[in-house]
Scaffold this motif. Structure first.
Motif, PDB file in Angstrom:
ATOM      1  N   MET A 101      -1.668  61.714 -35.744  1.00 39.05           N
ATOM      2  CA  MET A 101      -1.154  60.515 -36.433  1.00 39.05           C
ATOM      3  C   MET A 101      -1.817  60.459 -37.815  1.00 39.05           C
ATOM      4  O   MET A 101      -2.786  59.733 -38.033  1.00 39.05           O
ATOM      5  N   GLY A 102      -1.241  61.249 -38.720  1.00 38.96           N
ATOM      6  CA  GLY A 102      -1.840  61.624 -39.991  1.00 38.96           C
ATOM      7  C   GLY A 102      -2.693  60.628 -40.734  1.00 38.96           C
ATOM      8  O   GLY A 102      -3.822  60.927 -41.116  1.00 38.96           O
ATOM      9  N   LYS A 110      -7.640  68.132 -40.430  1.00 37.87           N
ATOM     10  CA  LYS A 110      -7.187  67.560 -41.692  1.00 37.87           C
ATOM     11  C   LYS A 110      -8.346  67.452 -42.693  1.00 37.87           C
ATOM     12  O   LYS A 110      -8.231  67.878 -43.844  1.00 37.87           O
ATOM     13  N   GLY A 111      -9.450  66.892 -42.274  1.00 34.07           N
ATOM     14  CA  GLY A 111     -10.601  66.758 -43.156  1.00 34.07           C
ATOM     15  C   GLY A 111     -11.176  68.099 -43.553  1.00 34.07           C
ATOM     16  O   GLY A 111     -11.618  68.286 -44.696  1.00 34.07           O
ATOM     17  N   ARG A 112     -11.187  69.046 -42.613  1.00 37.76           N
ATOM     18  CA  ARG A 112     -11.703  70.377 -42.926  1.00 37.76           C
ATOM     19  C   ARG A 112     -10.865  71.066 -43.996  1.00 37.76           C
ATOM     20  O   ARG A 112     -11.399  71.738 -44.883  1.00 37.76           O
ATOM     21  N   LEU A 113      -9.555  70.897 -43.895  1.00 38.86           N
ATOM     22  CA  LEU A 113      -8.693  71.507 -44.900  1.00 38.86           C
ATOM     23  C   LEU A 113      -8.898  70.858 -46.262  1.00 38.86           C
ATOM     24  O   LEU A 113      -8.977  71.559 -47.287  1.00 38.86           O
ATOM     25  N   LYS A 131     -16.185  67.438 -57.629  1.00 40.08           N
ATOM     26  CA  LYS A 131     -15.479  67.490 -56.353  1.00 40.08           C
ATOM     27  C   LYS A 131     -13.989  67.257 -56.566  1.00 40.08           C
ATOM     28  O   LYS A 131     -13.564  66.650 -57.553  1.00 40.08           O
ATOM     29  N   GLY A 132     -13.199  67.728 -55.603  1.00 49.44           N
ATOM     30  CA  GLY A 132     -11.778  67.447 -55.596  1.00 49.44           C
ATOM     31  C   GLY A 132     -11.412  66.571 -54.417  1.00 49.44           C
ATOM     32  O   GLY A 132     -12.138  66.516 -53.418  1.00 49.44           O
ATOM     33  N   GLN A 133     -10.312  65.865 -54.535  1.00 49.28           N
ATOM     34  CA  GLN A 133      -9.756  65.110 -53.415  1.00 49.28           C
ATOM     35  C   GLN A 133      -8.283  65.461 -53.288  1.00 49.28           C
ATOM     36  O   GLN A 133      -7.633  65.851 -54.266  1.00 49.28           O
ATOM     37  N   VAL A 134      -7.748  65.284 -52.082  1.00 46.54           N
ATOM     38  CA  VAL A 134      -6.476  65.897 -51.721  1.00 46.54           C
ATOM     39  C   VAL A 134      -5.479  64.870 -51.206  1.00 46.54           C
ATOM     40  O   VAL A 134      -5.831  63.974 -50.429  1.00 46.54           O
ATOM     41  N   LEU A 135      -4.232  65.039 -51.634  1.00 41.33           N
ATOM     42  CA  LEU A 135      -3.083  64.367 -51.025  1.00 41.33           C
ATOM     43  C   LEU A 135      -2.229  65.447 -50.383  1.00 41.33           C
ATOM     44  O   LEU A 135      -1.672  66.306 -51.083  1.00 41.33           O
ATOM     45  N   LEU A 136      -2.142  65.447 -49.063  1.00 43.01           N
ATOM     46  CA  LEU A 136      -1.336  66.440 -48.365  1.00 43.01           C
ATOM     47  C   LEU A 136       0.122  65.989 -48.301  1.00 43.01           C
ATOM     48  O   LEU A 136       0.422  64.797 -48.288  1.00 43.01           O
ATOM     49  N   GLY A 137       1.014  66.963 -48.248  1.00 44.31           N
ATOM     50  CA  GLY A 137       2.439  66.700 -48.099  1.00 44.31           C
ATOM     51  C   GLY A 137       3.044  67.757 -47.202  1.00 44.31           C
ATOM     52  O   GLY A 137       2.335  68.547 -46.568  1.00 44.31           O
ATOM     53  N   LEU A 336       2.045  63.972 -41.884  1.00 42.55           N
ATOM     54  CA  LEU A 336       0.938  64.178 -42.809  1.00 42.55           C
ATOM     55  C   LEU A 336      -0.240  64.863 -42.109  1.00 42.55           C
ATOM     56  O   LEU A 336      -0.732  64.384 -41.094  1.00 42.55           O
ATOM     57  N   GLY A 337      -0.692  65.996 -42.661  1.00 41.94           N
ATOM     58  CA  GLY A 337      -1.821  66.702 -42.077  1.00 41.94           C
ATOM     59  C   GLY A 337      -1.555  67.214 -40.680  1.00 41.94           C
ATOM     60  O   GLY A 337      -2.460  67.247 -39.839  1.00 41.94           O
ATOM     61  N   ASN A 338      -0.325  67.657 -40.421  1.00 49.56           N
ATOM     62  CA  ASN A 338       0.032  68.162 -39.094  1.00 49.56           C
ATOM     63  C   ASN A 338      -0.985  69.216 -38.637  1.00 49.56           C
ATOM     64  O   ASN A 338      -1.298  70.145 -39.388  1.00 49.56           O
ATOM     65  N   PRO A 339      -1.527  69.093 -37.426  1.00 45.21           N
ATOM     66  CA  PRO A 339      -2.582  70.006 -36.982  1.00 45.21           C
ATOM     67  C   PRO A 339      -2.180  71.481 -36.983  1.00 45.21           C
ATOM     68  O   PRO A 339      -2.996  72.343 -37.306  1.00 45.21           O
ATOM     69  N   LEU A 340      -0.944  71.773 -36.588  1.00 44.60           N
ATOM     70  CA  LEU A 340      -0.505  73.171 -36.617  1.00 44.60           C
ATOM     71  C   LEU A 340      -0.497  73.715 -38.047  1.00 44.60           C
ATOM     72  O   LEU A 340      -0.970  74.828 -38.301  1.00 44.60           O
ATOM     73  N   ALA A 341       0.023  72.929 -38.978  1.00 43.29           N
ATOM     74  CA  ALA A 341       0.064  73.372 -40.364  1.00 43.29           C
ATOM     75  C   ALA A 341      -1.337  73.500 -40.943  1.00 43.29           C
ATOM     76  O   ALA A 341      -1.632  74.436 -41.695  1.00 43.29           O
TER      77      ALA A 341
END
Length: 454
Positions: A101-102, A110-113, A131-137, A336-341
């Motif tokens: 549940m992203g 998700k956090g590791r990626l 540092k960088g911060q991320v928005l996943l799609g 968002l942040g699908n575990p398989l992906a």
């Protein structure tokens, strides 16, 4: 130096057991044509083939024909189809947690990626100081739209400067920055009208005309300054190499001039590396060739090698423009942040870390390019042969005896998958997997040259 004959194992060469497309592909294409919206898949007597499985540089269609994928399936399969490390990671994750549940209860990966992407981009570029911060799609265009939203929040200016010939995707935000009328025109009256376009300078190969390159850069700079004088622009969105725009490589001074322009006018520089990122040009990212550090970088395609996932990575001081979540995320999605992906992406990045330099993409690409130019020197209708890393573009004249579209059909009939690019499909694009055996590429490129010389 012409492409050399191939002594690679026959298991990797094309093997056709029916005419292409075969009866099963034709039957399945008819099924698709009946039930899919008519605007999507082009169906003719010569295409498509319907794919059933893949491995390495090869794909097989529903009739059992084996093809060499010189398109890396739109640049996704940079590490080859069914890469063993990625496949193992997917199998492990599929037995544990295929969906989470992203933005409410995310999976552990998700956090590791996000941490890995920060280290790969802004931490690497700054020696750990930034540092960088991320928005996943999910798709590449979503990363672009996340970057556009970030620029709006950070600069409080709605305008974005993009480039002629650009392609950033077909969501309404990304489409507004895509300079292709065939995609824009049907929806023009619904677009946000916040983008303006500058000319994209290009260098011609093999002879580099320094005077012409300088003229094009000056023309671009003049246009940029005109737009800046209008006010209201907060970002410049650029592809370091234009992919769908025709495999267009800019002059060496292009990105440094954009960085200086953005700094002068307090704009964000957004690098769309969905196509060029992850060793496609022989470095982690195409911006690494110039040493330019963008404020935001968009990634996708080869990030997982097989599954939908994209990322907008920004400097932390830029990303803090987003309000902190209080329980309702204002930029999210179901997957968002699908575990398989995420598992596929982490495995993919680890593979690139291990083997990226040893692939010698930059050096091999230059040698393959020299061979292609030599083989096509006297080919009728060939206007330009260009490349960087494992991006190759063969530009054809409008009156060429064989168009790039017709060339793709002939290559498909021989078991080679290639694509066209450019505003008028005037370029034959060759974007093979980075792991493809060099001898196999020599043989395949020789076949391409032979078709174009006919």
């Amino acid at each position: 130096m012409s492409p050399r004959p191939c002594t690679t194992p026959s298991a990797e060469l094309p093997e056709l057991i029916t005419r292409v497309p075969g009866p099963q592909s034709k039957r399945l294409a008819r099924l698709l044509k009946r039930h899919e919206a008519p605007t999507v898949t082009f169906v003719s007597e010569r295409a498509p083939v319907i794919l059933e499985r893949a491995s390495g540089v090869n794909v097989w269609d529903a009739d059992g024909n084996r093809f060499v994928d010189l398109a890396s399936s739109f640049g996704v399969a940079s590490l080859g189809h069914m890469n063993p490390a990625i496949t193992r990671a997917l199998r492990r994750q599929a037995w544990r947690l295929p969906h989470a549940m992203g933005d409410v209860h995310p999976g552990v990966l998700k956090g590791r990626l996000c941490r890995r992407l920060s280290k790969l981009t802004f931490e690497r570029w700054s020696g750990g100081r930034t540092k960088g911060q991320v928005l996943l799609g999910n798709s590449g265009f979503e990363a672009v739209e996340a970057a556009l939203k970030t620029a709006r929040l950070f600069t409080r200016r709605r305008g974005v400067i993009a480039f002629e010939g650009s392609y950033h995707g077909l969501g309404y935000g990304a489409l507004e920055t895509t300079a292709r009328p065939e995609f824009r025109t049907p929806f023009a009256n619904q677009l946000g009208r916040f983008a303006a376009f500058a000319p994209y300078p290009r260098r011609r190969f093999p002879a580099r005309d320094k005077v012409e390159e300088t003229r094009q850069l000056q023309k671009m700079e003049k246009r940029l300054e005109e737009l800046a004088a209008r006010g209201g622009f907060g970002a410049v969105l650029v592809e370091p190499v234009q992919g769908r725009g025709g495999e267009v490589m800019p002059p060496p001074g292009f990105l440094p001039k954009l960085r200086a322009f953005c700094d002068r006018h307090r704009m964000l520089l957004i690098a769309d590396e969905i196509y060029t990122g992850l060793w496609r040009t022989g470095r982690w990212f195409a911006v690494d060739h110039s040493g330019v550090i963008p404020d935001l970088i968009c990634l996708g395609k080869a990030l997982t090698g097989c599954l939908p996932l994209s990322a907008c990575v920004g400097r932390r001081d830029v990303m803090v423009a987003w309000p902190e979540s209080t329980g309702e995320a204002i930029h999210t999605s179901t997957f968002l942040g699908n575990p398989l992906a995420c598992a596929a992406a982490l495995a993919s990045l680890e593979e690139f870390e291990k083997i990226g330099p040893s692939l010698r993409v930059e050096e091999n690409g230059e040698e393959l390019l020299v061979g292609l130019r030599d083989a096509l020197r006297r080919a009728n209708g060939v206007r330009d042969v260009r490349g960087l890393g494992y991006i190759f573009g063969i530009e054809m004249a409008p009156d060429a005896p064989l168009s790039p579209t017709a060339t793709c059909a002939r290559l498909l009939a021989k078991g080679l998958i290639a694509l066209t690019s450019g505003p008028k499909n005037e370029v034959l694009a060759l974007v093979p997997p980075l792991t493809a055996p060099r001898l196999l590429l020599n043989a395949c490129f020789a076949q391409v040259a032979a078709v174009l010389r006919q």
